[in-house]
Design an enzyme around this catalytic site. Structure first.
Site, PDB file in Angstrom:
ATOM      1  N   ASP A 144       1.262 -73.683  -4.042  1.00 58.01           N
ATOM      2  CA  ASP A 144       2.042 -74.391  -3.188  1.00 58.01           C
ATOM      3  C   ASP A 144       3.181 -73.657  -2.288  1.00 58.01           C
ATOM      4  O   ASP A 144       4.111 -74.246  -2.095  1.00 58.01           O
ATOM      5  CB  ASP A 144       3.028 -75.654  -4.103  1.00 58.01           C
ATOM      6  CG  ASP A 144       1.931 -76.214  -5.290  1.00 58.01           C
ATOM      7  OD1 ASP A 144       0.909 -76.625  -4.893  1.00 58.01           O
ATOM      8  OD2 ASP A 144       2.542 -76.149  -6.366  1.00 58.01           O
ATOM      9  N   LYS A 180       0.045 -72.791   1.629  1.00 58.89           N
ATOM     10  CA  LYS A 180      -1.070 -72.104   2.317  1.00 58.89           C
ATOM     11  C   LYS A 180      -1.956 -73.119   3.305  1.00 58.89           C
ATOM     12  O   LYS A 180      -2.745 -72.503   4.312  1.00 58.89           O
ATOM     13  CB  LYS A 180      -2.124 -72.021   1.016  1.00 58.89           C
ATOM     14  CG  LYS A 180      -1.902 -70.869   0.312  1.00 58.89           C
ATOM     15  CD  LYS A 180      -2.994 -70.592  -0.719  1.00 58.89           C
ATOM     16  CE  LYS A 180      -2.847 -71.502  -1.956  1.00 58.89           C
ATOM     17  NZ  LYS A 180      -1.850 -71.718  -2.744  1.00 58.89           N
ATOM     18  N   ASN A 200      -8.654 -78.629  -8.922  1.00 61.56           N
ATOM     19  CA  ASN A 200      -7.021 -78.394  -9.396  1.00 61.56           C
ATOM     20  C   ASN A 200      -6.251 -78.232  -8.116  1.00 61.56           C
ATOM     21  O   ASN A 200      -4.960 -78.319  -8.067  1.00 61.56           O
ATOM     22  CB  ASN A 200      -6.775 -77.487 -10.556  1.00 61.56           C
ATOM     23  CG  ASN A 200      -7.417 -76.303 -10.182  1.00 61.56           C
ATOM     24  OD1 ASN A 200      -8.144 -75.875  -9.376  1.00 61.56           O
ATOM     25  ND2 ASN A 200      -7.098 -75.178 -11.005  1.00 61.56           N
ATOM     26  N   GLY A 215      -5.189 -78.549  -3.993  1.00 59.58           N
ATOM     27  CA  GLY A 215      -5.044 -79.763  -3.174  1.00 59.58           C
ATOM     28  C   GLY A 215      -4.128 -79.145  -1.835  1.00 59.58           C
ATOM     29  O   GLY A 215      -3.346 -78.724  -1.836  1.00 59.58           O
ATOM     30  N   HIS A 216      -4.928 -79.812  -0.599  1.00 64.66           N
ATOM     31  CA  HIS A 216      -3.990 -79.734   0.401  1.00 64.66           C
ATOM     32  C   HIS A 216      -4.232 -80.720   1.540  1.00 64.66           C
ATOM     33  O   HIS A 216      -5.424 -81.246   1.549  1.00 64.66           O
ATOM     34  CB  HIS A 216      -4.014 -78.215   0.999  1.00 64.66           C
ATOM     35  CG  HIS A 216      -4.957 -77.891   1.817  1.00 64.66           C
ATOM     36  ND1 HIS A 216      -5.792 -76.850   1.552  1.00 64.66           N
ATOM     37  CD2 HIS A 216      -5.138 -78.279   3.024  1.00 64.66           C
ATOM     38  CE1 HIS A 216      -6.519 -76.476   2.516  1.00 64.66           C
ATOM     39  NE2 HIS A 216      -6.249 -77.398   3.480  1.00 64.66           N
ATOM     40  N   GLN A 232      -4.504 -71.839  -5.792  1.00 66.38           N
ATOM     41  CA  GLN A 232      -3.485 -71.661  -6.649  1.00 66.38           C
ATOM     42  C   GLN A 232      -2.530 -70.155  -6.404  1.00 66.38           C
ATOM     43  O   GLN A 232      -2.414 -70.087  -5.136  1.00 66.38           O
ATOM     44  CB  GLN A 232      -3.753 -71.333  -7.939  1.00 66.38           C
ATOM     45  CG  GLN A 232      -4.213 -72.529  -8.771  1.00 66.38           C
ATOM     46  CD  GLN A 232      -5.570 -72.737  -8.511  1.00 66.38           C
ATOM     47  OE1 GLN A 232      -6.368 -72.020  -8.558  1.00 66.38           O
ATOM     48  NE2 GLN A 232      -6.078 -74.244  -8.090  1.00 66.38           N
ATOM     49  N   LYS A 236       8.233 -72.173   4.905  1.00 65.71           N
ATOM     50  CA  LYS A 236       9.367 -73.012   4.583  1.00 65.71           C
ATOM     51  C   LYS A 236      10.689 -72.190   4.550  1.00 65.71           C
ATOM     52  O   LYS A 236      11.687 -73.004   3.915  1.00 65.71           O
ATOM     53  CB  LYS A 236       8.978 -73.736   3.360  1.00 65.71           C
ATOM     54  CG  LYS A 236       7.691 -74.386   3.233  1.00 65.71           C
ATOM     55  CD  LYS A 236       7.145 -75.222   2.050  1.00 65.71           C
ATOM     56  CE  LYS A 236       7.753 -76.719   1.835  1.00 65.71           C
ATOM     57  NZ  LYS A 236       7.294 -77.506   0.884  1.00 65.71           N
ATOM     58  N   SER A 284       7.324 -74.944  10.717  1.00 63.94           N
ATOM     59  CA  SER A 284       7.243 -76.373  10.546  1.00 63.94           C
ATOM     60  C   SER A 284       5.809 -76.395  10.025  1.00 63.94           C
ATOM     61  O   SER A 284       4.901 -75.626  10.070  1.00 63.94           O
ATOM     62  CB  SER A 284       7.759 -77.306  11.537  1.00 63.94           C
ATOM     63  OG  SER A 284       6.668 -77.528  12.230  1.00 63.94           O
TER      64      SER A 284
HETATM   65  P1  IMP Z   1      -5.145 -76.029 -14.671  1.00 67.18           P
HETATM   66  O1  IMP Z   1      -5.485 -75.018 -13.714  1.00 67.18           O
HETATM   67  O2  IMP Z   1      -5.338 -77.429 -14.243  1.00 67.18           O
HETATM   68  O3  IMP Z   1      -5.889 -75.387 -15.923  1.00 67.18           O
HETATM   69  O4  IMP Z   1      -3.443 -75.701 -14.715  1.00 67.18           O
HETATM   70  C1  IMP Z   1      -3.001 -74.548 -15.159  1.00 67.18           C
HETATM   71  C2  IMP Z   1      -1.768 -74.330 -14.670  1.00 67.18           C
HETATM   72  O5  IMP Z   1      -1.810 -74.138 -13.293  1.00 67.18           O
HETATM   73  C3  IMP Z   1      -0.639 -75.407 -14.632  1.00 67.18           C
HETATM   74  O6  IMP Z   1       0.728 -75.061 -14.602  1.00 67.18           O
HETATM   75  C4  IMP Z   1      -1.174 -76.271 -13.197  1.00 67.18           C
HETATM   76  O7  IMP Z   1       0.419 -76.866 -12.859  1.00 67.18           O
HETATM   77  C5  IMP Z   1      -1.081 -74.892 -12.573  1.00 67.18           C
HETATM   78  N1  IMP Z   1      -1.815 -75.192 -11.167  1.00 67.18           N
HETATM   79  C6  IMP Z   1      -3.341 -75.384 -10.994  1.00 67.18           C
HETATM   80  N2  IMP Z   1      -3.665 -75.657  -9.745  1.00 67.18           N
HETATM   81  C7  IMP Z   1      -2.436 -75.785  -9.168  1.00 67.18           C
HETATM   82  C8  IMP Z   1      -2.173 -75.544  -7.704  1.00 67.18           C
HETATM   83  O8  IMP Z   1      -3.123 -75.894  -6.841  1.00 67.18           O
HETATM   84  N3  IMP Z   1      -0.861 -75.485  -7.270  1.00 67.18           N
HETATM   85  C9  IMP Z   1       0.073 -75.208  -8.101  1.00 67.18           C
HETATM   86  N4  IMP Z   1       0.009 -75.233  -9.475  1.00 67.18           N
HETATM   87  C10 IMP Z   1      -1.291 -75.372  -9.860  1.00 67.18           C
END
Ligand code: IMP
Length: 429
Positions: free
Chosen positions: A13, A16, A38, A40-41, A223, A330, A414
């Protein structure tokens, strides 16, 4: 021709999205190499907003987009995302989208297990996104995964299903759950197979061809380094390697192809999910950072935890990932603070540390040592050159780059693409 690998240098977060979009618009191919849906953007192009979790960012502009073998793929999530984007007018076909045939699948049984474990863990839960990411990676290294290429051979999968189901049925029984419904799973896979297979191919080969033709390749990390399964805040991590080196193994191109490593660094720190966070602020300063930075998760909508910039962690991430230069994002969220703080070291049981220790108990116990600087009262939002920035904001940026021992390649001021101060162009470096 230079390639670029983008990774998050904190807990994900970092912003990116905007940087990747800008680079993707200038790339010939964009490759996802780890993680799954997992991530997202949100992409804003003209008056359209696109939400991506799994597809590489290039897809919206028709750039060749590739999901590499290092990703874990939920075929139903893929279909839903393709259908949603197609509904918004984005053209997705085998000419502009390819999927590694050796990519492991996320199945409903993985999502089940993710949820069951998290519910049973109580206060010790990881705080996963609940997408089945961890269990799918476990099955990959446990050599019982069903992969994309298996979808073309569903009639010959009995032995693989035996291995997979024996493992999951035992785990499910421990949670008081029924065994896997093999027939239903097979029927679902049969139904989704033609959709997935139309994109499946040996993407390492496609990437070789693209590379030999002199294309610019953008490797899009998901991530952040502090969630890396080896180097992150274990066990509060995701289940993939999020460091830059994975761009090579997760795509099938060698390390020499990964090029300029751009680490995305937020001017303060956030984290979503459980786990240690030395500079976390549970006071009104943390609240102000969260509100001004709109710190809510894109995938799960969860509120992100917020704190001051941690130079120790970021220096460590940059070193581990061989970051060539950072994109600082940011900065405007810090506008208007009388004082800003940067963590420059830790105190642990009377000792001063200049790195983050590996042990979970030590990680939880370290106390940040802060350096305080004057804040700035002008705004940095929308700045496009150094001259647009308050002098004190420039001092902050300079101090960040000094402490993390990594140069700033660009500063994002921004969400708008043009609101960027470019110091070094990663593609031209
Ligand atoms: P998992 O990837 O769903 O197994 O989650 C494991 C950890 O990674 C958790 O703390 C999630 O909140 C974090 N996490 C997974 N994907 C993201 C992401 O795209 N951004 C921020 N944290 C993430």
């Amino acid at each position: 021709m230079a390639n670029v690998t983008v990774i998050g240098a904190q807990w994900g977060d970092e912003g990116k999205g905007k940087i990747v979009d800008w680079l993707a618009s200038r790339a010939d191919a964009v490759v996802r190499f780890q993680g799954g849906h997992n991530a997202g953007h949100t992409l804003v192009v003209g008056d359209q907003t696109y939400k991506l979790s799994l597809l590489p960012s290039g897809i919206v502009t028709g750039t060749l987009s590739i999901i590499g073998n290092g990703v874990v793929l939920d075929p139903w999530a893929l279909k839903a995302e393709v259908e949603k984007l197609s509904g918004q007018g984005v053209k997705i076909n085998p000419d502009n989208f390819a999927l590694a045939d050796n990519c492991p699948l996320i199945l409903p049984l993985h999502r089940d297990l993710d949820g069951l474990r998290e519910s049973a863990a109580g206060a010790g839960k990881i705080g996963t996104t609940g997408r089945g990411i961890g269990p799918a990676y476990e099955d990959k290294v446990g050599r019982r995964a069903i992969r994309v290429c298996d979808l073309a051979h569903l009639d010959a999968l009995d032995a693989q299903f035996d291995r997979l189901c024996a493992h999951h049925d035992a785990l499910r029984a421990g949670f008081g759950q029924k065994p896997v419904d093999r027939e239903a799973l097979l029927a679902d896979l049969r139904e989704i197979a033609p959709f997935v297979l139309q994109f499946a191919q040996p993407v390492w080969k496609r990437l070789q061809t693209v590379r030999k033709a002199g294309a610019r390749i953008l490797f899009e990390g998901a991530q952040g380094v502090l969630l890396d399964v080896d180097h992150g805040t274990y066990p509060f991590v995701t289940s993939s390697n999020t460091v830059s080196g994975t761009a090579a193994s997760g795509s099938g191109l060698g390390p020499s192809a990964t090029g300029f490593v751009l680490g995305i660094v937020k001017a303060y720190t956030t984290r979503v999910g459980s786990g240690p966070f030395p500079t976390e602020l549970s006071d009104e300063v943390g609240q102000r950072l969260g509100e001004r930075g709109h710190e809510f998760g894109t995938v799960t909508g969860r509120k992100r935890r917020c704190g001051w910039f941690d130079a120790v962690l970021t220096r460590q991430s940059c070193a581990i990932s061989g970051v060539t230069g950072i994109a600082l994002t940011k900065l405007d969220v810090l506008d208007g603070f009388d004082k800003v703080k940067i963590c420059t070291g830790y105190r642990l049981r009377g000792k001063v540390l200049d790195y983050y220790p590996a042990h979970a108990a030590d990680q939880a116990e370290v106390e940040p040592i802060y350096e305080e600087m004057d804040g700035w009262h002008g705004t940095t939002a929308g700045a496009r050159s150094w001259a647009d920035l308050p002098a004190q904001a420039i001092k902050y940026i300079q101090r960040v780059q000094e402490l993390i021992e990594t140069p700033v390649a660009l500063v994002s001021t921004s969400p708008e693409r043009e609101d960027t101060i470019l110091v070094r162009d990663p593609f031209l470096d």
